[in-house]
Design a protein around this motif. Sequence first.
Motif, PDB file in Angstrom:
ATOM      1  N   GLY A 187       0.825  -1.198   0.000  1.00  0.00           N
ATOM      2  CA  GLY A 187       0.000   0.000   0.000  1.00  0.00           C
ATOM      3  C   GLY A 187       0.859   1.248   0.000  1.00  0.00           C
ATOM      4  O   GLY A 187       1.934   1.269   0.600  1.00  0.00           O
ATOM      5  N   HIS A 188       0.376   2.294  -0.676  1.00  0.00           N
ATOM      6  CA  HIS A 188       1.074   3.578  -0.725  1.00  0.00           C
ATOM      7  C   HIS A 188       0.215   4.671  -0.104  1.00  0.00           C
ATOM      8  O   HIS A 188      -1.021   4.642  -0.208  1.00  0.00           O
ATOM      9  CB  HIS A 188       1.334   4.016  -2.176  1.00  0.00           C
ATOM     10  CG  HIS A 188       2.232   3.134  -2.966  1.00  0.00           C
ATOM     11  ND1 HIS A 188       3.464   2.709  -2.519  1.00  0.00           N
ATOM     12  CD2 HIS A 188       2.094   2.628  -4.226  1.00  0.00           C
ATOM     13  CE1 HIS A 188       4.032   1.970  -3.464  1.00  0.00           C
ATOM     14  NE2 HIS A 188       3.219   1.905  -4.503  1.00  0.00           N
ATOM     15  N   ALA A 189       0.857   5.666   0.496  1.00  0.00           N
ATOM     16  CA  ALA A 189       0.260   6.956   0.813  1.00  0.00           C
ATOM     17  C   ALA A 189       1.152   8.000   0.147  1.00  0.00           C
ATOM     18  O   ALA A 189       2.367   8.002   0.364  1.00  0.00           O
ATOM     19  CB  ALA A 189       0.179   7.189   2.310  1.00  0.00           C
ATOM     20  N   GLY A 246       6.081  10.501   0.886  1.00  0.00           N
ATOM     21  CA  GLY A 246       5.072   9.463   1.024  1.00  0.00           C
ATOM     22  C   GLY A 246       5.578   8.265   1.801  1.00  0.00           C
ATOM     23  O   GLY A 246       6.715   8.230   2.274  1.00  0.00           O
ATOM     24  N   VAL A 247       4.707   7.265   1.891  1.00  0.00           N
ATOM     25  CA  VAL A 247       4.978   6.061   2.666  1.00  0.00           C
ATOM     26  C   VAL A 247       4.529   4.852   1.860  1.00  0.00           C
ATOM     27  O   VAL A 247       3.481   4.887   1.200  1.00  0.00           O
ATOM     28  CB  VAL A 247       4.223   6.091   4.017  1.00  0.00           C
ATOM     29  CG1 VAL A 247       4.400   4.772   4.773  1.00  0.00           C
ATOM     30  CG2 VAL A 247       4.678   7.266   4.869  1.00  0.00           C
ATOM     31  N   THR A 248       5.307   3.785   1.942  1.00  0.00           N
ATOM     32  CA  THR A 248       4.945   2.495   1.349  1.00  0.00           C
ATOM     33  C   THR A 248       5.022   1.427   2.422  1.00  0.00           C
ATOM     34  O   THR A 248       5.987   1.389   3.204  1.00  0.00           O
ATOM     35  CB  THR A 248       5.891   2.135   0.191  1.00  0.00           C
ATOM     36  OG1 THR A 248       5.721   3.098  -0.861  1.00  0.00           O
ATOM     37  CG2 THR A 248       5.600   0.738  -0.349  1.00  0.00           C
ATOM     38  N   VAL A 249       4.015   0.568   2.478  1.00  0.00           N
ATOM     39  CA  VAL A 249       3.999  -0.519   3.458  1.00  0.00           C
ATOM     40  C   VAL A 249       3.902  -1.852   2.733  1.00  0.00           C
ATOM     41  O   VAL A 249       3.172  -1.986   1.751  1.00  0.00           O
ATOM     42  CB  VAL A 249       2.847  -0.352   4.469  1.00  0.00           C
ATOM     43  CG1 VAL A 249       1.499  -0.346   3.796  1.00  0.00           C
ATOM     44  CG2 VAL A 249       2.892  -1.435   5.544  1.00  0.00           C
ATOM     45  N   ILE A 250       4.691  -2.813   3.187  1.00  0.00           N
ATOM     46  CA  ILE A 250       4.641  -4.199   2.696  1.00  0.00           C
ATOM     47  C   ILE A 250       4.082  -5.031   3.839  1.00  0.00           C
ATOM     48  O   ILE A 250       4.706  -5.128   4.915  1.00  0.00           O
ATOM     49  CB  ILE A 250       6.040  -4.703   2.287  1.00  0.00           C
ATOM     50  CG1 ILE A 250       6.648  -3.786   1.218  1.00  0.00           C
ATOM     51  CG2 ILE A 250       5.985  -6.140   1.796  1.00  0.00           C
ATOM     52  CD1 ILE A 250       7.627  -2.772   1.752  1.00  0.00           C
TER      53      ILE A 250
END
Length: 331
Positions: free
Chosen positions: A17-19, A27-31
Amino acid sequence: MPDLLNLITDIEGVSVGHATDLALGSGVTVIVFDEPAVASGTVLGGAPGGRDTSLLDPSMTVNAVDAFVLSGGSAFGLDAAGGVQAGLRERGRGFAVGPVRIPIVPQAILMDLLNGGNKDWGLHAPYRDMGYQALKAAAKGAFALGTTGAGTGATTATFKGGIGSASAVSSAGHRVAAIVAVNALGSATIGEGPHFWAAPFEQDGEFGGLGMPGVVDHRMRLKGMNTPATTIGAVVTDAQLTKVEAHRLSLAGHDGFARALLPAHLPLDGDTVFAASTAKHARDDMASLMELCHLATIIMARAIARGVYAATALPVEGAQKAWRDRYPNAD
């Protein structure tokens, strides 16, 4: 790999997911893992920023993680993992300590505070909320590359950086994939031209299919002599690994940095690679581990080139040009 997307979500049980905030330029990326994944990691840059990275050392007690976070914002961005933890806690995820569950969410950050975006956020940085948003947005299947998530404000010595990803399948049928936010002090491209250092590893024209130039310019190109950078990423496989083996896989991911960025692992880079195993498929032989390490190097190099190739310039005055701005007809 006809059934694969050439993304880290090709690994069963992995969501991304990205913000993204283009005005902020960050921004932020989550795995996210459906189930806790055996994990480790390594930091080879001289100026890293991270959260809970020490627990990834093979000698430490906690063996598995619930998610990885990649974020812009430099040290301010470390709040993002708190937002991801909050969302995972809502879902009942986490390492059990008596009746309490603590989501395990190692994070790495990159320096994107000087890219022209509006960083006047007031008392509290926005990254905790962005981490929560990225977790909420996490899904399986296709996701955006380039100027999105943790790659939103990323830059390199020559072109705009961004989020890249790539995957491969071993001869034993194990899948391995990488994701990376390319924010290098050095360059992913050769000289002043459009060619990528990762060209020898390219698959199916995934970053332009240009190959190598006739003359290779090895001169050092940096985006600044006193500017911290950082390329951060993760390698994930569905093959069963121990924590020690995952540590070795993360080192192989760094080898991909060395093949796709020149130079890499500098004193002002914070280069960090996480590694994880979803353990969906058994393996216990050395040969399969060595092949996974070999593939990890290649897919990380490819992911780095894809991140730069897919990037677009930030919509702010003075923003660094993207590869596509300079070479719109090169591929």
